[in-house]
Design an enzyme around this catalytic site. Structure first.
Site, PDB file in Angstrom:
ATOM      1  N   CYS A 298      -1.624  -0.210 -22.202  1.00 17.34           N
ATOM      2  CA  CYS A 298      -0.330   0.434 -22.440  1.00 17.34           C
ATOM      3  C   CYS A 298      -0.451   1.374 -23.652  1.00 17.34           C
ATOM      4  O   CYS A 298      -0.909   0.959 -24.724  1.00 17.34           O
ATOM      5  CB  CYS A 298       0.731  -0.642 -22.694  1.00 17.34           C
TER       6      CYS A 298
ATOM      7  N   CYS B  68       5.778  -4.835 -23.251  1.00 16.28           N
ATOM      8  CA  CYS B  68       6.937  -3.999 -23.615  1.00 16.28           C
ATOM      9  C   CYS B  68       7.690  -3.474 -22.396  1.00 16.28           C
ATOM     10  O   CYS B  68       8.722  -2.828 -22.544  1.00 16.28           O
ATOM     11  CB  CYS B  68       6.501  -2.844 -24.525  1.00 16.28           C
TER      12      CYS B  68
ATOM     13  N   HIS C  16       6.836  -7.653  -1.209  1.00 19.55           N
ATOM     14  CA  HIS C  16       5.863  -8.213  -2.167  1.00 19.55           C
ATOM     15  C   HIS C  16       5.506  -7.210  -3.256  1.00 19.55           C
ATOM     16  O   HIS C  16       4.424  -7.287  -3.844  1.00 19.55           O
ATOM     17  CB  HIS C  16       4.597  -8.671  -1.425  1.00 19.55           C
TER      18      HIS C  16
ATOM     19  N   THR D 103       1.569  -8.966  11.344  1.00 15.33           N
ATOM     20  CA  THR D 103       1.682 -10.037  10.343  1.00 15.33           C
ATOM     21  C   THR D 103       1.426 -11.389  10.995  1.00 15.33           C
ATOM     22  O   THR D 103       1.860 -11.633  12.127  1.00 15.33           O
ATOM     23  CB  THR D 103       3.048 -10.037   9.617  1.00 15.33           C
ATOM     24  N   SER D 104       0.732 -12.260  10.255  1.00 11.15           N
ATOM     25  CA  SER D 104       0.463 -13.604  10.749  1.00 11.15           C
ATOM     26  C   SER D 104       1.675 -14.512  10.525  1.00 11.15           C
ATOM     27  O   SER D 104       1.675 -15.669  10.945  1.00 11.15           O
ATOM     28  CB  SER D 104      -0.754 -14.194  10.026  1.00 11.15           C
TER      29      SER D 104
ATOM     30  N   ASP E 119       0.788  -1.233   0.000  1.00  9.81           N
ATOM     31  CA  ASP E 119       0.000   0.000   0.000  1.00  9.81           C
ATOM     32  C   ASP E 119       0.824   1.289   0.000  1.00  9.81           C
ATOM     33  O   ASP E 119       0.281   2.383  -0.183  1.00  9.81           O
ATOM     34  CB  ASP E 119      -0.973   0.010   1.202  1.00  9.81           C
TER      35      ASP E 119
HETATM   36  P1  NAD Z   1      -2.414 -11.394   7.411  1.00 12.58           P
HETATM   37  O1  NAD Z   1      -3.724 -10.888   6.907  1.00 12.58           O
HETATM   38  O2  NAD Z   1      -2.070 -12.822   7.227  1.00 12.58           O
HETATM   39  O3  NAD Z   1      -2.313 -11.134   8.980  1.00 12.58           O
HETATM   40  C1  NAD Z   1      -2.573  -9.885   9.543  1.00 12.58           C
HETATM   41  C2  NAD Z   1      -2.116  -9.956  10.985  1.00 12.58           C
HETATM   42  O4  NAD Z   1      -2.253  -8.668  11.537  1.00 12.58           O
HETATM   43  C3  NAD Z   1      -2.916 -10.928  11.844  1.00 12.58           C
HETATM   44  O5  NAD Z   1      -2.018 -11.695  12.614  1.00 12.58           O
HETATM   45  C4  NAD Z   1      -3.784 -10.008  12.703  1.00 12.58           C
HETATM   46  O6  NAD Z   1      -3.997 -10.539  13.990  1.00 12.58           O
HETATM   47  C5  NAD Z   1      -2.930  -8.758  12.783  1.00 12.58           C
HETATM   48  N1  NAD Z   1      -3.673  -7.504  12.923  1.00 12.58           N
HETATM   49  C6  NAD Z   1      -4.788  -7.114  12.264  1.00 12.58           C
HETATM   50  N2  NAD Z   1      -5.146  -5.868  12.637  1.00 12.58           N
HETATM   51  C7  NAD Z   1      -4.237  -5.479  13.565  1.00 12.58           C
HETATM   52  C8  NAD Z   1      -4.063  -4.295  14.327  1.00 12.58           C
HETATM   53  N3  NAD Z   1      -4.891  -3.243  14.245  1.00 12.58           N
HETATM   54  N4  NAD Z   1      -3.010  -4.232  15.168  1.00 12.58           N
HETATM   55  C9  NAD Z   1      -2.153  -5.272  15.300  1.00 12.58           C
HETATM   56  N5  NAD Z   1      -2.272  -6.413  14.609  1.00 12.58           N
HETATM   57  C10 NAD Z   1      -3.295  -6.515  13.736  1.00 12.58           C
HETATM   58  O7  NAD Z   1      -1.314 -10.419   6.802  1.00 12.58           O
HETATM   59  P2  NAD Z   1       0.198 -10.678   6.366  1.00 12.58           P
HETATM   60  O8  NAD Z   1       0.882 -11.505   7.399  1.00 12.58           O
HETATM   61  O9  NAD Z   1       0.755  -9.355   5.998  1.00 12.58           O
HETATM   62  O10 NAD Z   1       0.117 -11.603   5.070  1.00 12.58           O
HETATM   63  C11 NAD Z   1      -0.847 -11.388   4.076  1.00 12.58           C
HETATM   64  C12 NAD Z   1      -0.343 -10.998   2.685  1.00 12.58           C
HETATM   65  O11 NAD Z   1      -1.336 -10.133   2.144  1.00 12.58           O
HETATM   66  C13 NAD Z   1       0.937 -10.215   2.642  1.00 12.58           C
HETATM   67  O12 NAD Z   1       1.678 -10.786   1.643  1.00 12.58           O
HETATM   68  C14 NAD Z   1       0.554  -8.791   2.228  1.00 12.58           C
HETATM   69  O13 NAD Z   1       1.352  -8.387   1.131  1.00 12.58           O
HETATM   70  C15 NAD Z   1      -0.815  -8.907   1.663  1.00 12.58           C
HETATM   71  N6  NAD Z   1      -1.757  -7.806   2.072  1.00 12.58           N
HETATM   72  C16 NAD Z   1      -1.334  -6.508   2.041  1.00 12.58           C
HETATM   73  C17 NAD Z   1      -2.190  -5.496   2.440  1.00 12.58           C
HETATM   74  C18 NAD Z   1      -1.707  -4.067   2.406  1.00 12.58           C
HETATM   75  O14 NAD Z   1      -0.847  -3.732   1.602  1.00 12.58           O
HETATM   76  N7  NAD Z   1      -2.212  -3.212   3.303  1.00 12.58           N
HETATM   77  C19 NAD Z   1      -3.489  -5.783   2.855  1.00 12.58           C
HETATM   78  C20 NAD Z   1      -3.891  -7.132   2.865  1.00 12.58           C
HETATM   79  C21 NAD Z   1      -2.998  -8.134   2.482  1.00 12.58           C
END
Ligand code: NAD
Length: 254
Positions: free
Chosen positions: A147, A129, A118, A196-197, A103
């Site tokens: 494009c 291209c 990612h 992150t999970s 994002d």
């Molecule tokens: P995930 O969705 O697997 O896990 C999100 C984690 O964040 C969970 O463990 C959850 O408990 C925790 N969480 C949610 N809200 C929270 C908060 N307010 N405070 C603290 N913790 C919070 O996400 P991931 O591990 O990043 O993996 C998912 C994939 O999806 C990644 O590759 C990512 O690139 C992509 N993704 C990106 C975005 C973005 O760019 N904002 C959004 C969704 C998914």
């Protein structure tokens, strides 16, 4: 919790090189749902059908249906947690961030050293291209965006459907991201793992690499991730936890 925050703040003051690994959970408070939540994108769209390069090549118009919905979601602002991390970097406390997010909110908040593991939704490319387009330009194009590069010998526009520069599920992590993350992780003796999970490989390996170097893991999450085996788990909302951690460090310094 106060005791855990104080301990985490002390370790951060003592560390020589602190890096962070962030995920979708740091942006949920900005209004972007994480992928696994009930209102997340994958509750509606099957990733195998919509988020693979194979699916994009086979039916880019269909995949753009999902991408257009994602764009709405991505018109968001960094939250105070993103800003606190940028401040920590400016103060020399945080060396840099490896983010799985696409994002661009860390950079918008002012963070300079960011590895987008990612890829990014801020640029788009033509798979034919290779021409690159910033998001601002693509937003003003019709859907799906094509494009506009002129082909040689007056053959007209390239007209291939553009793809966002984030990594689809069947794509390799860009070499530049692998190299950038490796350089950032080198000699790190503390990693802050936030929102992150840790389910997506190979990003999930980064904290364990810091541990193998003798470093510590501090986690911020709504619920601890057991596989992470964090030395400290700060359980709560990212923005509250990271701003409190930051002010605890600042108070101890003054
Ligand atoms: P995930 O969705 O697997 O896990 C999100 C984690 O964040 C969970 O463990 C959850 O408990 C925790 N969480 C949610 N809200 C929270 C908060 N307010 N405070 C603290 N913790 C919070 O996400 P991931 O591990 O990043 O993996 C998912 C994939 O999806 C990644 O590759 C990512 O690139 C992509 N993704 C990106 C975005 C973005 O760019 N904002 C959004 C969704 C998914």
């Amino acid at each position: 919790m106060d005791q855990l925050l104080n301990q985490a703040a002390q370790w951060m003051r003592e560390a020589n090189k602190i890096i962070a690994l962030t995920g979708a959970g740091v942006s949920t408070e900005s209004g972007i749902p994480d992928f696994r939540s009930a209102n997340g994108l994958w509750a509606k769209y099957n990733p195998a059908e919509y988020a693979t390069l194979g699916a994009f090549r086979a039916n880019p118009v269909k995949v753009w249906g999902m991408l257009s919905e994602m764009e709405e979601v991505l018109r968001t602002e960094p939250n105070v947690g993103h800003r606190a991390m940028a401040d920590m970097e400016a103060e020399g406390l945080l060396h840099g961030i490896i983010t799985q997010n696409i994002d661009g909110l860390h950079q918008e908040a002012g963070s300079k050293e960011v590895v987008e593991f990612h890829g990014s939704s801020r640029t788009f490319s033509c798979l034919q291209c290779g021409t690159s387009y910033p998001r601002e330009k693509v937003i003003s194009m019709e859907r799906p965006p094509l494009c506009t590069k002129q082909t040689p010998m007056g053959g007209g526009a390239c007209d291939t459907i553009l793809k966002p520069d984030f990594v689809f599920f069947d794509e390799m992590i860009p070499m530049s991201a692998i190299a950038g993350a490796a350089k950032m992780t080198e000699k790190a003796d503390l990693i802050l793992v936030a929102g992150t999970s840790c389910e997506v490989y190979p990003a999930s390996e980064i904290p364990q690499q810091v541990r193998a170097q003798g470093g510590r893991i501090i986690e911020i999450n709504l619920e601890p991730v057991p596989e992470l085996r964090a030395d400290i788990s700060l359980v709560g909302k990212f923005s509250k936890m990271v701003t409190t951690l930051h002010s605890t460090i600042q108070n101890a310094r003054s």
